[in-house]
Design a protein around this motif. Structure first.
Motif, PDB file in Angstrom:
ATOM      1  N   TYR A   1      40.792  -6.395 -24.838  1.00 23.49           N
ATOM      2  CA  TYR A   1      41.381  -6.438 -23.501  1.00 23.49           C
ATOM      3  C   TYR A   1      41.105  -7.776 -22.816  1.00 23.49           C
ATOM      4  O   TYR A   1      42.001  -8.351 -22.177  1.00 23.49           O
ATOM      5  CB  TYR A   1      40.837  -5.299 -22.640  1.00 23.49           C
ATOM      6  CG  TYR A   1      41.146  -5.501 -21.181  1.00 23.49           C
ATOM      7  CD1 TYR A   1      42.439  -5.303 -20.687  1.00 23.49           C
ATOM      8  CD2 TYR A   1      40.163  -5.967 -20.305  1.00 23.49           C
ATOM      9  CE1 TYR A   1      42.730  -5.537 -19.356  1.00 23.49           C
ATOM     10  CE2 TYR A   1      40.450  -6.200 -18.975  1.00 23.49           C
ATOM     11  CZ  TYR A   1      41.736  -5.987 -18.509  1.00 23.49           C
ATOM     12  OH  TYR A   1      42.029  -6.240 -17.196  1.00 23.49           O
TER      13      TYR A   1
ATOM     14  N   ALA B   1      50.583  -8.904 -27.712  1.00 20.32           N
ATOM     15  CA  ALA B   1      50.249  -8.333 -26.401  1.00 20.32           C
ATOM     16  C   ALA B   1      49.639  -9.393 -25.494  1.00 20.32           C
ATOM     17  O   ALA B   1      49.927  -9.435 -24.292  1.00 20.32           O
ATOM     18  CB  ALA B   1      49.294  -7.158 -26.568  1.00 20.32           C
TER      19      ALA B   1
ATOM     20  N   LEU C   1      48.618  -1.240 -26.324  1.00 20.34           N
ATOM     21  CA  LEU C   1      48.745  -2.608 -26.817  1.00 20.34           C
ATOM     22  C   LEU C   1      50.112  -2.820 -27.460  1.00 20.34           C
ATOM     23  O   LEU C   1      50.752  -3.862 -27.263  1.00 20.34           O
ATOM     24  CB  LEU C   1      47.652  -2.906 -27.851  1.00 20.34           C
ATOM     25  CG  LEU C   1      46.280  -3.352 -27.371  1.00 20.34           C
ATOM     26  CD1 LEU C   1      45.384  -3.595 -28.567  1.00 20.34           C
ATOM     27  CD2 LEU C   1      46.369  -4.606 -26.503  1.00 20.34           C
TER      28      LEU C   1
ATOM     29  N   ASP D   1      50.905  -3.590 -17.733  1.00 22.84           N
ATOM     30  CA  ASP D   1      50.204  -3.321 -18.993  1.00 22.84           C
ATOM     31  C   ASP D   1      48.699  -3.460 -18.805  1.00 22.84           C
ATOM     32  O   ASP D   1      47.912  -2.649 -19.326  1.00 22.84           O
ATOM     33  CB  ASP D   1      50.661  -4.296 -20.091  1.00 22.84           C
ATOM     34  CG  ASP D   1      52.119  -4.122 -20.455  1.00 22.84           C
ATOM     35  OD1 ASP D   1      52.543  -2.968 -20.628  1.00 22.84           O
ATOM     36  OD2 ASP D   1      52.820  -5.135 -20.583  1.00 22.84           O
TER      37      ASP D   1
ATOM     38  N   VAL E   1      43.471 -10.300 -24.128  1.00 19.95           N
ATOM     39  CA  VAL E   1      44.837 -10.048 -23.651  1.00 19.95           C
ATOM     40  C   VAL E   1      44.961 -10.448 -22.185  1.00 19.95           C
ATOM     41  O   VAL E   1      45.973 -11.044 -21.771  1.00 19.95           O
ATOM     42  CB  VAL E   1      45.200  -8.565 -23.855  1.00 19.95           C
ATOM     43  CG1 VAL E   1      46.521  -8.228 -23.160  1.00 19.95           C
ATOM     44  CG2 VAL E   1      45.296  -8.236 -25.347  1.00 19.95           C
TER      45      VAL E   1
ATOM     46  N   ALA F   1      42.650 -12.642 -29.195  1.00 19.16           N
ATOM     47  CA  ALA F   1      43.062 -11.239 -29.335  1.00 19.16           C
ATOM     48  C   ALA F   1      43.170 -10.859 -30.805  1.00 19.16           C
ATOM     49  O   ALA F   1      42.752  -9.770 -31.208  1.00 19.16           O
ATOM     50  CB  ALA F   1      44.397 -11.005 -28.625  1.00 19.16           C
TER      51      ALA F   1
ATOM     52  N   HIS G   1      45.326   1.690 -28.363  1.00 17.69           N
ATOM     53  CA  HIS G   1      46.103   0.981 -29.378  1.00 17.69           C
ATOM     54  C   HIS G   1      47.605   1.119 -29.122  1.00 17.69           C
ATOM     55  O   HIS G   1      48.366   0.170 -29.345  1.00 17.69           O
ATOM     56  CB  HIS G   1      45.732   1.485 -30.774  1.00 17.69           C
ATOM     57  CG  HIS G   1      44.403   0.995 -31.250  1.00 17.69           C
ATOM     58  ND1 HIS G   1      44.265  -0.103 -32.063  1.00 17.69           N
ATOM     59  CD2 HIS G   1      43.142   1.441 -31.006  1.00 17.69           C
ATOM     60  CE1 HIS G   1      42.980  -0.315 -32.316  1.00 17.69           C
ATOM     61  NE2 HIS G   1      42.281   0.619 -31.683  1.00 17.69           N
TER      62      HIS G   1
ATOM     63  N   LEU H   1      45.787  -0.650 -19.477  1.00 17.89           N
ATOM     64  CA  LEU H   1      44.646  -0.889 -20.370  1.00 17.89           C
ATOM     65  C   LEU H   1      43.332  -0.726 -19.618  1.00 17.89           C
ATOM     66  O   LEU H   1      42.368  -0.145 -20.143  1.00 17.89           O
ATOM     67  CB  LEU H   1      44.744  -2.287 -20.984  1.00 17.89           C
ATOM     68  CG  LEU H   1      45.857  -2.481 -22.008  1.00 17.89           C
ATOM     69  CD1 LEU H   1      46.020  -3.962 -22.355  1.00 17.89           C
ATOM     70  CD2 LEU H   1      45.584  -1.677 -23.280  1.00 17.89           C
TER      71      LEU H   1
ATOM     72  N   HIS I   1      37.365  -2.491 -27.963  1.00 15.65           N
ATOM     73  CA  HIS I   1      38.520  -2.466 -27.066  1.00 15.65           C
ATOM     74  C   HIS I   1      38.316  -3.399 -25.873  1.00 15.65           C
ATOM     75  O   HIS I   1      39.268  -4.047 -25.412  1.00 15.65           O
ATOM     76  CB  HIS I   1      38.767  -1.045 -26.568  1.00 15.65           C
ATOM     77  CG  HIS I   1      39.251  -0.126 -27.633  1.00 15.65           C
ATOM     78  ND1 HIS I   1      39.430   1.230 -27.419  1.00 15.65           N
ATOM     79  CD2 HIS I   1      39.598  -0.339 -28.930  1.00 15.65           C
ATOM     80  CE1 HIS I   1      39.860   1.796 -28.531  1.00 15.65           C
ATOM     81  NE2 HIS I   1      39.963   0.869 -29.458  1.00 15.65           N
TER      82      HIS I   1
ATOM     83  N   GLU J   1      47.922  -4.735 -36.884  1.00 14.57           N
ATOM     84  CA  GLU J   1      47.363  -4.562 -35.536  1.00 14.57           C
ATOM     85  C   GLU J   1      46.780  -5.841 -34.925  1.00 14.57           C
ATOM     86  O   GLU J   1      46.893  -6.032 -33.705  1.00 14.57           O
ATOM     87  CB  GLU J   1      46.357  -3.422 -35.520  1.00 14.57           C
ATOM     88  CG  GLU J   1      47.013  -2.071 -35.763  1.00 14.57           C
ATOM     89  CD  GLU J   1      46.252  -0.906 -35.171  1.00 14.57           C
ATOM     90  OE1 GLU J   1      45.707  -1.051 -34.060  1.00 14.57           O
ATOM     91  OE2 GLU J   1      46.205   0.140 -35.825  1.00 14.57           O
TER      92      GLU J   1
ATOM     93  N   ALA K   1      52.023  -9.378 -22.441  1.00 18.80           N
ATOM     94  CA  ALA K   1      51.606  -8.333 -21.490  1.00 18.80           C
ATOM     95  C   ALA K   1      51.907  -8.760 -20.060  1.00 18.80           C
ATOM     96  O   ALA K   1      51.690  -9.907 -19.673  1.00 18.80           O
ATOM     97  CB  ALA K   1      50.124  -8.037 -21.652  1.00 18.80           C
TER      98      ALA K   1
ATOM     99  N   ALA L   1      47.987  -7.242 -31.279  1.00 16.98           N
ATOM    100  CA  ALA L   1      47.109  -7.696 -30.192  1.00 16.98           C
ATOM    101  C   ALA L   1      47.485  -9.105 -29.752  1.00 16.98           C
ATOM    102  O   ALA L   1      47.481  -9.419 -28.552  1.00 16.98           O
ATOM    103  CB  ALA L   1      45.653  -7.643 -30.647  1.00 16.98           C
TER     104      ALA L   1
END
Length: 230
Positions: free
Chosen positions: A199, A115, A154, A123, A202, A210, A151, A127, A195, A108, A119, A112
């Motif tokens: 964000y 992303a 992402l 996106d 990102v 990230a 999640h 988010l 989160h 994960e 992104a 991130a």
């Protein structure tokens, strides 16, 4: 923003990106593979945007393999990648929680990071909407639903169908752990704060930030769950 029923188009972003984000949310949460979207004319009227905006949004979602369009058939929701599903569904549904936690920590943060690199504006809209719907006043089930949605979004922003399928499957594997982390206001606040940090990284295309934010978020949740586990 403009509301029409449950529709909400955020005007702070380009209109086509906001429209694409709204339609993606409708496809992933309300529709199933094989369902047809309303005609462009109806979508334009319902969302109070031009047909050109609808067409641009649908083009984006078609490129991302969320839907297909064909003359005489309309706009149809596609199934998730058959190859990704076939590979990942061979994995055990009752995977041990320690193994799943280790998998998430390996995968994960990189999701991130990807992303942050990949992104696009729609996106970010999605988010933002998830974060706007997340607060400590939610009940545990509602908070958990927003956690899963964040999640998964992402993973969509990372533009890799294998990662999307993996995140969908792992959501089931860690359901009990996530439920424990969202059972208290502290856990729900921890989820929102984590989160938000992810964000922000990102949003400014900061890969390393990230990765770090997701790593810290998963570690914080693990510590909270460990404290609450008898």
């Amino acid at each position: 923003m403009v509301r029409n029923g449950d529709a909400m188009i955020r005007r702070g972003h380009t209109l086509s990106a906001s429209t694409a984000a709204y339609l993606e949310n409708m496809i992933t949460r309300e529709l199933k593979p094989g369902d047809k979207l309303p005609p462009e004319r109806v979508l334009a009227e319902n969302l109070e945007v031009s047909r050109t905006t609808i067409r641009e949004a649908l083009n984006e979602l078609e490129q991302r393999r969320l839907l297909t369009r064909a003359p005489g058939r309309g706009t149809i929701v596609l199934p998730r990648s058959a190859n990704a599903t076939a590979i990942l569904e061979t994995m055990a549904d009752d995977a041990e929680q320690g193994h799943v936690a280790e998998l998430r920590m390996l995968i994960e943060p990189q999701v991130a990071g990807l992303a942050a690199e990949r992104a696009i504006e729609s996106d970010l809209v999605s988010l933002e909407e998830i974060l706007a719907s997340t607060h400590t006043g939610l009940n545990p089930a509602e908070s958990l639903q927003q956690d899963v949605a964040f999640h998964l979004q992402l993973a969509r922003a990372a533009r890799n169908p294998l990662l999307i399928s993996l995140c969908q499957l792992s959501s089931g594997w860690v359901q009990n752990v996530r439920a424990r982390s969202h059972a208290t206001r502290e856990g729900r606040r921890l989820s929102f704060d984590g989160h938000t940090q992810i964000y922000q990284a990102v949003r400014v295309n900061d890969h390393d930030a990230a990765v770090t934010a997701m790593t810290d978020h998963l570690a914080d949740v693990a510590r909270l769950v460990e404290r609450r586990t008898p």
